[in-house]
Design a protein around this motif. Structure first.
Motif, PDB file in Angstrom:
ATOM      1  N   GLY A   1      45.793  43.810  39.581  1.00 38.66           N
ATOM      2  CA  GLY A   1      45.758  45.261  39.431  1.00 38.66           C
ATOM      3  C   GLY A   1      44.321  45.757  39.406  1.00 38.66           C
ATOM      4  N   CYS A   2      44.149  47.069  39.613  1.00 38.04           N
ATOM      5  CA  CYS A   2      42.790  47.629  39.652  1.00 38.04           C
ATOM      6  C   CYS A   2      42.840  49.100  39.284  1.00 38.04           C
ATOM      7  CB  CYS A   2      42.194  47.456  41.049  1.00 38.04           C
ATOM      8  SG  CYS A   2      40.499  48.053  41.168  1.00 38.04           S
ATOM      9  N   SER A   3      42.088  49.484  38.266  1.00 40.02           N
ATOM     10  CA  SER A   3      42.169  50.864  37.791  1.00 40.02           C
ATOM     11  C   SER A   3      41.363  51.852  38.638  1.00 40.02           C
ATOM     12  CB  SER A   3      41.714  50.949  36.325  1.00 40.02           C
ATOM     13  OG  SER A   3      40.375  50.534  36.195  1.00 40.02           O
ATOM     14  N   PHE A   4      40.614  51.374  39.639  1.00 38.84           N
ATOM     15  CA  PHE A   4      39.960  52.319  40.551  1.00 38.84           C
ATOM     16  C   PHE A   4      41.007  53.056  41.386  1.00 38.84           C
ATOM     17  CE2 PHE A   4      35.810  49.680  40.547  1.00 38.84           C
ATOM     18  CZ  PHE A   4      35.304  50.440  39.491  1.00 38.84           C
ATOM     19  N   GLY A   5      42.133  52.376  41.674  1.00 40.82           N
ATOM     20  CA  GLY A   5      43.267  53.036  42.333  1.00 40.82           C
ATOM     21  C   GLY A   5      42.926  53.792  43.604  1.00 40.82           C
TER      22      GLY A   5
ATOM     23  N   THR B   1      31.201  64.159  48.248  1.00 41.96           N
ATOM     24  CA  THR B   1      32.424  64.972  48.336  1.00 41.96           C
ATOM     25  C   THR B   1      33.554  64.175  48.990  1.00 41.96           C
ATOM     26  OG1 THR B   1      31.545  65.870  50.403  1.00 41.96           O
ATOM     27  CG2 THR B   1      31.317  67.243  48.435  1.00 41.96           C
ATOM     28  N   VAL B   2      33.219  63.370  49.988  1.00 41.75           N
ATOM     29  CA  VAL B   2      34.216  62.527  50.657  1.00 41.75           C
ATOM     30  C   VAL B   2      34.691  61.432  49.708  1.00 41.75           C
ATOM     31  CG1 VAL B   2      34.570  60.879  52.540  1.00 41.75           C
ATOM     32  CG2 VAL B   2      33.355  63.025  52.977  1.00 41.75           C
ATOM     33  N   ARG B   3      33.732  60.813  48.997  1.00 42.30           N
ATOM     34  CA  ARG B   3      34.093  59.760  48.028  1.00 42.30           C
ATOM     35  C   ARG B   3      35.071  60.306  46.985  1.00 42.30           C
ATOM     36  NH1 ARG B   3      34.396  59.160  42.726  1.00 42.30           N
ATOM     37  NH2 ARG B   3      32.431  60.276  42.441  1.00 42.30           N
ATOM     38  N   LYS B   4      34.781  61.485  46.446  1.00 46.92           N
ATOM     39  CA  LYS B   4      35.649  62.064  45.413  1.00 46.92           C
ATOM     40  C   LYS B   4      37.045  62.381  45.954  1.00 46.92           C
ATOM     41  CE  LYS B   4      32.164  64.223  42.448  1.00 46.92           C
ATOM     42  NZ  LYS B   4      31.456  65.486  42.137  1.00 46.92           N
ATOM     43  N   HIS B   5      37.114  62.761  47.211  1.00 45.49           N
ATOM     44  CA  HIS B   5      38.387  63.124  47.830  1.00 45.49           C
ATOM     45  C   HIS B   5      39.289  61.895  48.003  1.00 45.49           C
ATOM     46  CE1 HIS B   5      41.040  65.665  50.222  1.00 45.49           C
ATOM     47  NE2 HIS B   5      41.058  64.751  51.178  1.00 45.49           N
ATOM     48  N   PHE B   6      38.699  60.776  48.423  1.00 41.22           N
ATOM     49  CA  PHE B   6      39.481  59.575  48.706  1.00 41.22           C
ATOM     50  C   PHE B   6      39.604  58.632  47.511  1.00 41.22           C
ATOM     51  CE2 PHE B   6      38.440  60.946  52.985  1.00 41.22           C
ATOM     52  CZ  PHE B   6      39.559  60.591  53.730  1.00 41.22           C
ATOM     53  N   THR B   7      38.567  58.578  46.680  1.00 40.92           N
ATOM     54  CA  THR B   7      38.553  57.613  45.565  1.00 40.92           C
ATOM     55  C   THR B   7      37.994  58.272  44.304  1.00 40.92           C
ATOM     56  OG1 THR B   7      36.343  56.802  46.132  1.00 40.92           O
ATOM     57  CG2 THR B   7      38.187  55.682  47.163  1.00 40.92           C
ATOM     58  N   PRO B   8      38.748  59.228  43.734  1.00 39.71           N
ATOM     59  CA  PRO B   8      38.214  59.979  42.595  1.00 39.71           C
ATOM     60  C   PRO B   8      37.873  59.140  41.362  1.00 39.71           C
ATOM     61  CG  PRO B   8      40.546  60.508  42.988  1.00 39.71           C
ATOM     62  CD  PRO B   8      40.070  59.714  44.162  1.00 39.71           C
ATOM     63  N   LYS B   9      38.506  57.956  41.238  1.00 38.26           N
ATOM     64  CA  LYS B   9      38.250  57.135  40.033  1.00 38.26           C
ATOM     65  C   LYS B   9      37.205  56.037  40.264  1.00 38.26           C
ATOM     66  CE  LYS B   9      42.671  56.193  39.032  1.00 38.26           C
ATOM     67  NZ  LYS B   9      43.780  55.637  38.237  1.00 38.26           N
ATOM     68  N   ALA B  10      36.646  55.999  41.476  1.00 43.89           N
ATOM     69  CA  ALA B  10      35.642  54.971  41.790  1.00 43.89           C
ATOM     70  C   ALA B  10      34.243  55.468  41.425  1.00 43.89           C
ATOM     71  CB  ALA B  10      35.716  54.622  43.272  1.00 43.89           C
TER      72      ALA B  10
ATOM     73  N   SER C   1      42.018  41.149  45.976  1.00 46.01           N
ATOM     74  CA  SER C   1      43.037  42.162  45.663  1.00 46.01           C
ATOM     75  C   SER C   1      42.791  42.880  44.330  1.00 46.01           C
ATOM     76  CB  SER C   1      44.430  41.530  45.661  1.00 46.01           C
ATOM     77  OG  SER C   1      44.496  40.490  44.721  1.00 46.01           O
ATOM     78  N   THR C   2      41.549  42.850  43.882  1.00 47.64           N
ATOM     79  CA  THR C   2      41.162  43.597  42.685  1.00 47.64           C
ATOM     80  C   THR C   2      39.648  43.739  42.731  1.00 47.64           C
ATOM     81  OG1 THR C   2      41.343  43.656  40.247  1.00 47.64           O
ATOM     82  CG2 THR C   2      40.831  41.531  41.231  1.00 47.64           C
ATOM     83  N   ASP C   3      39.096  44.674  41.964  1.00 50.29           N
ATOM     84  CA  ASP C   3      37.635  44.728  41.867  1.00 50.29           C
ATOM     85  C   ASP C   3      37.210  43.927  40.650  1.00 50.29           C
ATOM     86  OD1 ASP C   3      34.857  45.557  41.329  1.00 50.29           O
ATOM     87  OD2 ASP C   3      35.227  47.067  42.870  1.00 50.29           O
ATOM     88  N   PRO C   4      36.361  42.899  40.849  1.00 53.59           N
ATOM     89  CA  PRO C   4      35.976  42.063  39.716  1.00 53.59           C
ATOM     90  C   PRO C   4      35.154  42.815  38.662  1.00 53.59           C
ATOM     91  CG  PRO C   4      34.659  41.502  41.650  1.00 53.59           C
ATOM     92  CD  PRO C   4      35.709  42.460  42.102  1.00 53.59           C
ATOM     93  N   TYR C   5      34.658  44.000  39.030  1.00 49.67           N
ATOM     94  CA  TYR C   5      33.847  44.784  38.100  1.00 49.67           C
ATOM     95  C   TYR C   5      34.447  46.154  37.797  1.00 49.67           C
ATOM     96  CZ  TYR C   5      30.292  41.202  38.341  1.00 49.67           C
ATOM     97  OH  TYR C   5      29.621  40.007  38.230  1.00 49.67           O
ATOM     98  N   GLN C   6      35.777  46.227  37.782  1.00 43.48           N
ATOM     99  CA  GLN C   6      36.427  47.474  37.373  1.00 43.48           C
ATOM    100  C   GLN C   6      36.175  47.712  35.875  1.00 43.48           C
ATOM    101  OE1 GLN C   6      40.849  47.170  37.098  1.00 43.48           O
ATOM    102  NE2 GLN C   6      40.510  45.123  37.929  1.00 43.48           N
ATOM    103  N   PRO C   7      36.464  48.917  35.365  1.00 39.85           N
ATOM    104  CA  PRO C   7      36.070  49.271  33.996  1.00 39.85           C
ATOM    105  C   PRO C   7      36.462  48.285  32.897  1.00 39.85           C
ATOM    106  CG  PRO C   7      36.769  51.226  35.150  1.00 39.85           C
ATOM    107  CD  PRO C   7      37.026  50.074  36.091  1.00 39.85           C
ATOM    108  N   VAL C   8      37.642  47.641  33.008  1.00 38.66           N
ATOM    109  CA  VAL C   8      38.085  46.729  31.950  1.00 38.66           C
ATOM    110  C   VAL C   8      37.111  45.547  31.771  1.00 38.66           C
ATOM    111  CG1 VAL C   8      39.566  45.288  33.424  1.00 38.66           C
ATOM    112  CG2 VAL C   8      40.171  45.620  31.023  1.00 38.66           C
ATOM    113  N   GLU C   9      36.334  45.242  32.820  1.00 40.18           N
ATOM    114  CA  GLU C   9      35.391  44.127  32.762  1.00 40.18           C
ATOM    115  C   GLU C   9      34.265  44.374  31.756  1.00 40.18           C
ATOM    116  OE1 GLU C   9      32.967  40.700  33.598  1.00 40.18           O
ATOM    117  OE2 GLU C   9      35.123  41.079  33.705  1.00 40.18           O
ATOM    118  N   TYR C  10      33.937  45.644  31.494  1.00 36.13           N
ATOM    119  CA  TYR C  10      32.909  45.948  30.478  1.00 36.13           C
ATOM    120  C   TYR C  10      33.227  45.240  29.166  1.00 36.13           C
ATOM    121  CZ  TYR C  10      30.598  49.706  33.093  1.00 36.13           C
ATOM    122  OH  TYR C  10      29.891  50.420  34.028  1.00 36.13           O
TER     123      TYR C  10
END
Length: 272
Positions: free
Chosen positions: A33-37, A154-163, A90-99
């Protein structure tokens, strides 16, 4: 609705490299799973996601005892031959939970003690800078690939608001390079960007990978098409970028700034 992480002890961590990752002996995912979604993430269409009731991006499984499992598996795998690892597929190894959980850091520590022949770290998170100390121990046996799909926030926020913001990723590439960690910028998937994008990357990296849905989602773009991604382009009035030939726009711009052998396309850009 946001859920807390679930803790699971996996039986195995190293998976055989297949398909798009067949250049690697193994893939390694510190989390499920990955919370960047990210809106376009092909993993949304894979069994790991479709078997879950919760929406992709709202759940993460933390792999417990991961370092100990990897230590044993890595030792066994190295006894059989060359070991090249892609982290993560299939996941980001540095998503927020990794902190807090530091699973990825614990795995890097294992590999710093007993290095594989090569480790490729794929992320879009500035958190990777925290582990520069361990990455340096792997010397030329590691490459950090930072996803930078566009230079337009602006493009990043549109496609990946949680990244993470683009500026923070570019700054991280700068810090990694200054420290001496091998890096590359990965424009994957190609999103609408400006003509100035290659110049922004030039001072930060000497190698760039370009990939899109049609080459890189493992199904010729079918998985991504079923996510209804085209509508996101239409909302921006940029549907011309949702096309199998759109990557060439970026590739040609990059080739005016980078040597030809440093602009890699799709699978070649991810290979060891």
């Amino acid at each position: 609705m946001k859920f807390g992480p679930v803790y699971k002890t996996p039986k195995t961590l190293l998976n055989k490299g297949t398909g798009f990752l067949s250049d690697y002996s193994h893939s390694l995912n510190p989390y499920t799973g990955c919370s960047f979604g990210c809106s376009y993430c092909y993993v949304r269409q894979m069994p790991v996601s479709t078997f879950r009731k919760e929406e992709w991006g709202t759940w993460v499984d933390v792999k417990k005892e991961a370092a100990e499992i990897l230590r044993k598996e890595l030792h066994k795998a190295k006894a059989k031959g060359k070991v090249t690892i892609f982290m993560s597929s299939s996941t980001d190894p540095y998503q927020p939970v990794e902190y807090k959980e530091k699973v990825t850091r614990s795995l890097l520590a294992v590999m710093a003690d007993d290095p594989p022949d090569f480790l490729f770290v794929q992320t879009r998170s500035p958190l990777v800078r925290r582990d520069i100390d361990l990455l340096l121990l792997l010397k030329e046996k590691v490459r950090v690939s930072m996803t930078v799909e566009t230079d337009l926030e602006t493009v990043r926020k549109h496609f990946t608001p949680k990244a993470p913001p683009i500026a923070a990723r570019l700054k991280t590439l700068e810090l990694l390079a200054e420290a001496g960690v091998p890096t590359q910028a990965t424009i994957a998937p190609v999103l609408p960007s400006s003509e100035a994008f290659p110049d922004k990357l030039k001072s930060l990296v000497d190698r760039v990978c370009v990939d899109d849905y049609f080459m890189g989602d493992g199904s010729g773009g079918k998985r991504t098409r079923s996510l209804g991604i085209r509508s996101l382009y239409e909302e921006l009035g940029m549907e011309q970028w949702y096309d199998p030939a759109a990557y060439r726009i970026v590739q040609e711009r990059l080739l005016t700034v980078f040597p030809g052998d440093k602009v890699l396309v799709s699978q070649k850009g991810f290979a060891p």
